[in-house]
Design a protein around this motif. Structure first.
Motif, PDB file in Angstrom:
ATOM      1  N   ARG A   1       0.807  -1.228   0.000  1.00 52.78           N
ATOM      2  CA  ARG A   1       0.000   0.000   0.000  1.00 52.78           C
ATOM      3  C   ARG A   1       0.836   1.271   0.000  1.00 52.78           C
ATOM      4  NH1 ARG A   1      -5.516  -0.858   3.349  1.00 52.78           N
ATOM      5  NH2 ARG A   1      -5.933   1.007   2.128  1.00 52.78           N
ATOM      6  N   CYS A   2       1.865   1.283  -0.838  1.00 53.15           N
ATOM      7  CA  CYS A   2       2.550   2.545  -1.134  1.00 53.15           C
ATOM      8  C   CYS A   2       1.687   3.344  -2.109  1.00 53.15           C
ATOM      9  CB  CYS A   2       3.914   2.285  -1.769  1.00 53.15           C
ATOM     10  SG  CYS A   2       5.126   1.533  -0.670  1.00 53.15           S
ATOM     11  N   ASN A   3       1.696   4.659  -1.972  1.00 52.18           N
ATOM     12  CA  ASN A   3       1.013   5.521  -2.933  1.00 52.18           C
ATOM     13  C   ASN A   3       1.903   5.682  -4.159  1.00 52.18           C
ATOM     14  OD1 ASN A   3      -1.253   6.026  -1.275  1.00 52.18           O
ATOM     15  ND2 ASN A   3      -0.098   7.580  -0.133  1.00 52.18           N
ATOM     16  N   VAL A   4       1.373   5.320  -5.316  1.00 55.68           N
ATOM     17  CA  VAL A   4       2.192   5.200  -6.527  1.00 55.68           C
ATOM     18  C   VAL A   4       1.676   6.135  -7.604  1.00 55.68           C
ATOM     19  CG1 VAL A   4       3.019   3.631  -8.330  1.00 55.68           C
ATOM     20  CG2 VAL A   4       2.705   2.791  -5.999  1.00 55.68           C
ATOM     21  N   LEU A   5       2.601   6.813  -8.259  1.00 54.95           N
ATOM     22  CA  LEU A   5       2.307   7.628  -9.432  1.00 54.95           C
ATOM     23  C   LEU A   5       3.047   6.999 -10.607  1.00 54.95           C
ATOM     24  CD1 LEU A   5       0.692  10.249  -9.914  1.00 54.95           C
ATOM     25  CD2 LEU A   5       2.847  11.492  -9.763  1.00 54.95           C
ATOM     26  N   ILE A   6       2.320   6.657 -11.671  1.00 59.67           N
ATOM     27  CA  ILE A   6       2.940   6.072 -12.866  1.00 59.67           C
ATOM     28  C   ILE A   6       3.010   7.164 -13.923  1.00 59.67           C
ATOM     29  CG2 ILE A   6       2.698   4.358 -14.691  1.00 59.67           C
ATOM     30  CD1 ILE A   6       1.307   2.567 -12.648  1.00 59.67           C
ATOM     31  N   SER A   7       4.212   7.457 -14.361  1.00 60.84           N
ATOM     32  CA  SER A   7       4.471   8.575 -15.262  1.00 60.84           C
ATOM     33  C   SER A   7       5.005   8.052 -16.590  1.00 60.84           C
ATOM     34  CB  SER A   7       5.494   9.520 -14.605  1.00 60.84           C
ATOM     35  OG  SER A   7       6.069  10.393 -15.525  1.00 60.84           O
ATOM     36  N   GLY A   8       4.711   8.764 -17.663  1.00 60.91           N
ATOM     37  CA  GLY A   8       5.220   8.352 -18.966  1.00 60.91           C
ATOM     38  C   GLY A   8       4.610   9.165 -20.077  1.00 60.91           C
ATOM     39  N   GLY A   9       5.163   9.028 -21.270  1.00 60.81           N
ATOM     40  CA  GLY A   9       4.637   9.725 -22.436  1.00 60.81           C
ATOM     41  C   GLY A   9       3.473   8.963 -23.056  1.00 60.81           C
ATOM     42  N   THR A  10       2.931   9.522 -24.142  1.00 60.03           N
ATOM     43  CA  THR A  10       1.831   8.880 -24.842  1.00 60.03           C
ATOM     44  C   THR A  10       2.281   7.540 -25.428  1.00 60.03           C
ATOM     45  OG1 THR A  10       0.886  11.019 -25.407  1.00 60.03           O
ATOM     46  CG2 THR A  10       0.189   9.146 -26.732  1.00 60.03           C
ATOM     47  N   GLY A  11       1.498   6.495 -25.198  1.00 64.09           N
ATOM     48  CA  GLY A  11       1.818   5.181 -25.745  1.00 64.09           C
ATOM     49  C   GLY A  11       2.959   4.474 -25.053  1.00 64.09           C
ATOM     50  N   SER A  12       3.341   4.932 -23.865  1.00 63.02           N
ATOM     51  CA  SER A  12       4.469   4.303 -23.167  1.00 63.02           C
ATOM     52  C   SER A  12       4.043   3.098 -22.339  1.00 63.02           C
ATOM     53  CB  SER A  12       5.175   5.329 -22.278  1.00 63.02           C
ATOM     54  OG  SER A  12       4.278   5.861 -21.317  1.00 63.02           O
ATOM     55  N   GLY A  13       2.744   2.854 -22.214  1.00 64.33           N
ATOM     56  CA  GLY A  13       2.274   1.691 -21.460  1.00 64.33           C
ATOM     57  C   GLY A  13       1.886   1.996 -20.031  1.00 64.33           C
ATOM     58  N   LYS A  14       1.474   3.239 -19.747  1.00 64.25           N
ATOM     59  CA  LYS A  14       1.122   3.611 -18.368  1.00 64.25           C
ATOM     60  C   LYS A  14      -0.086   2.820 -17.871  1.00 64.25           C
ATOM     61  CE  LYS A  14       0.461   7.947 -19.265  1.00 64.25           C
ATOM     62  NZ  LYS A  14       0.724   7.882 -20.719  1.00 64.25           N
ATOM     63  N   THR A  15      -1.135   2.751 -18.689  1.00 61.29           N
ATOM     64  CA  THR A  15      -2.356   2.057 -18.251  1.00 61.29           C
ATOM     65  C   THR A  15      -2.101   0.568 -18.083  1.00 61.29           C
ATOM     66  OG1 THR A  15      -3.691   3.712 -19.406  1.00 61.29           O
ATOM     67  CG2 THR A  15      -4.788   1.674 -18.785  1.00 61.29           C
ATOM     68  N   THR A  16      -1.319  -0.027 -18.983  1.00 60.89           N
ATOM     69  CA  THR A  16      -0.965  -1.442 -18.846  1.00 60.89           C
ATOM     70  C   THR A  16      -0.203  -1.687 -17.555  1.00 60.89           C
ATOM     71  OG1 THR A  16      -0.875  -1.722 -21.250  1.00 60.89           O
ATOM     72  CG2 THR A  16       0.296  -3.339 -19.926  1.00 60.89           C
ATOM     73  N   LEU A  17       0.744  -0.802 -17.256  1.00 62.71           N
ATOM     74  CA  LEU A  17       1.521  -0.945 -16.029  1.00 62.71           C
ATOM     75  C   LEU A  17       0.631  -0.764 -14.801  1.00 62.71           C
ATOM     76  CD1 LEU A  17       4.161  -1.324 -14.549  1.00 62.71           C
ATOM     77  CD2 LEU A  17       4.717   1.086 -14.984  1.00 62.71           C
TER      78      LEU A  17
END
Length: 472
Positions: free
Chosen positions: A243-259
């Motif tokens: 339960r760490c608070n996580v921010l997933i960052s990336g450009g368009t099409g980098s796979g953020k939603t998949t990650l």
């Protein structure tokens, strides 16, 4: 039967005009590598122009014959059977000669045109396609293995393309027309859809589909693809579980939603999770998930439900974790507040090119919300809320990699202090042009979330993973 057919008094076959691919400008021709003429379209549909002429004739006769109002009252199977009966009758009346296989293909295509997504159906059926990009009726591009390719798929005209766009967005109660020419939607499988219609789109409706794989990816799949090392995957699993608070960052099409989907796979099954998205596309596997979706304004300009409204309402729904599909505005403030007030393990994604830039963007989005807070106060809130930033990137060869796993440590003066646990180092490229690299540990064996890992009895596993990464 499906060869070229002469028209009028012409004795030579006449081919249908094909879309013109404009030549690259002179500057591109002199650019060196990759400046040659564009490659020919990828053959996805091998049917001839004659086939499409016959199909158009029969389709128009079907529309003149069938009662669409009554057809809409039937279930999908009955509607398809009704269409097949009428098409068979039309083929018989018009004396169209074709083989059984050709006739079956024609029946399938016309059913797709009336009830499904028409020419998009063969593309949606392929699991290796990541994106479908339709630029008007005559130009359809796909992305396969990180590379964008022109296909020979085409629509009858822009009207057919617009009808299919309307069919897609109406499934979730939205609309796209001249008065509302921009629309975000989704397919039943969760694939993300964006439509922009004329007059904003000059050359006809533009449809973009970000496809989801039928088999939902897991962290083990990302490890197999080389997106993350085995040790890094273990650390990410522990981060998601404790339960760490996580921010997933990336450009368009980098796979953020998949990650993000992969990270949610480590959430315990007994936790209540609430997701907030513009178009619901997350595919959480937990049994106790509440999915919320924003709503655009109606024709009168009222009734809009923003992402911020959803995040605020989440706090009244007794969530244990809040997942925001994409943070792009003032809802960043409410998400940080939630992270800092007992909703540990919340996650979200945003567009940024590095962990440091992600922190700057969060600060900018809070300022956009009209909060007249001192910069230091906002940074203190960020430090108190976000534990880990995971950076995803799409490399020049089309591959996707997790390039940073970064902790937010604290504040020193007015500067947010971060430390990298893992970084991805590019070492070169192979003979096929694929980028080569490796995930490296920075040597930190006691991360800032160590106490949290110990609280959940995961500290030994965390230590083993970090030491194994440092030893490679």
């Amino acid at each position: 039967m499906f060869g070229k057919r002469p028209s009028g008094n012409d004795t030579a076959p006449r081919e249908r005009a094909k879309p013109v691919v404009p030549p690259p400008p002179p500057a591109m021709k002199q650019a060196g590598k990759g400046a040659e003429a564009p490659p020919p379209p990828v053959v996805v549909d091998s049917r001839s122009d004659q086939y499409y002429e016959i199909k158009t004739t029969i389709f128009n006769a079907l529309i003149d014959t069938i009662d669409l109002a009554q057809l809409a009252q039937l279930d999908a199977a009955s509607a398809r059977e009704e269409i097949r009966d009428i098409v068979n009758e039309i083929i018989s009346i018009k004396n169209v000669v074709m083989s059984i296989a050709e006739q079956e293909q024609l029946l399938q295509d016309i059913c797709n045109d009336v009830l499904g997504y028409g020419p998009l159906e063969p593309l949606l059926a392929r699991d290796d396609i990541a994106d479908i990009m339709v630029n008007g009726a005559e130009r359809v591009f796909i992305e396969v293995a990180g590379k964008v390719q022109l296909t020979n798929i085409r629509f009858r005209d822009n009207a057919q393309l617009m009808n299919i766009c309307q069919r897609i967005v109406s499934q979730i109660g939205r609309r796209v027309d001249e008065s509302s020419p921009i629309c975000d939607a989704r397919l039943p499988d969760g694939s993300r859809v964006n439509v922009i219609a004329p007059p904003l789109s000059i050359d006809g409706p533009t449809l973009t589909i970000r496809k989801f794989k039928k088999d939902k990816l897991k962290m083990s799949d990302l490890q197999r693809f080389g997106s993350i090392s085995p040790e890094g995957a273990t650390v990410l699993g522990i981060i998601g579980n404790v339960r760490c608070n996580v921010l997933i960052s990336g450009g368009t099409g980098s796979g953020k939603t998949t990650l993000l989907n992969c990270m949610t796979g480590f959430i315990d099954l007994d936790e209540r999770v609430v997701t907030c998205e513009d178009a619901a596309e997350l595919q959480l596997q937990q049994p106790h998930v509440v999915r919320l979706e924003t709503r655009p304004p109606n024709l009168e300009g009222t009734g809009e439900i923003t992402m911020r409204d959803l995040v605020k309402n989440c706090l009244r729904m007794r969530p244990e974790r809040i997942i925001v599909g994409e943070v792009r505005g003032p809802e960043a403030f409410d998400l940080l507040q939630a992270m800092n007030t007992g909703h540990d393990g919340s996650m979200g994604t945003l567009h940024a090119n590095s962990p440091r830039e992600a922190l700057q963007r969060i600060e900018s989005m809070i300022t956009m919300g009209g909060y007249s807070l001192p910069s230091k106060t906002i940074r203190e809130m960020v430090v108190g809320s976000i534990d880990v930033i995971v950076q995803a990137a799409r490399l020049r060869d089309g591959s996707r990699r997790i390039t940073h796993i970064t902790e937010v440590i604290g504040l020193e003066g007015d500067v947010i202090i971060t430390q990298d646990l893992f970084v991805y180092e590019i070492t070169g490229e192979d003979e096929t042009g694929r980028v080569k690299g490796r995930h490296m540990s920075t040597g930190i064996s006691r991360p800032a979330f160590w106490e949290r890992a110990r609280y959940y009895n995961r500290e030994a596993e965390l230590l083993d993973a970090l030491e194994a990464a440092a030893a490679t």
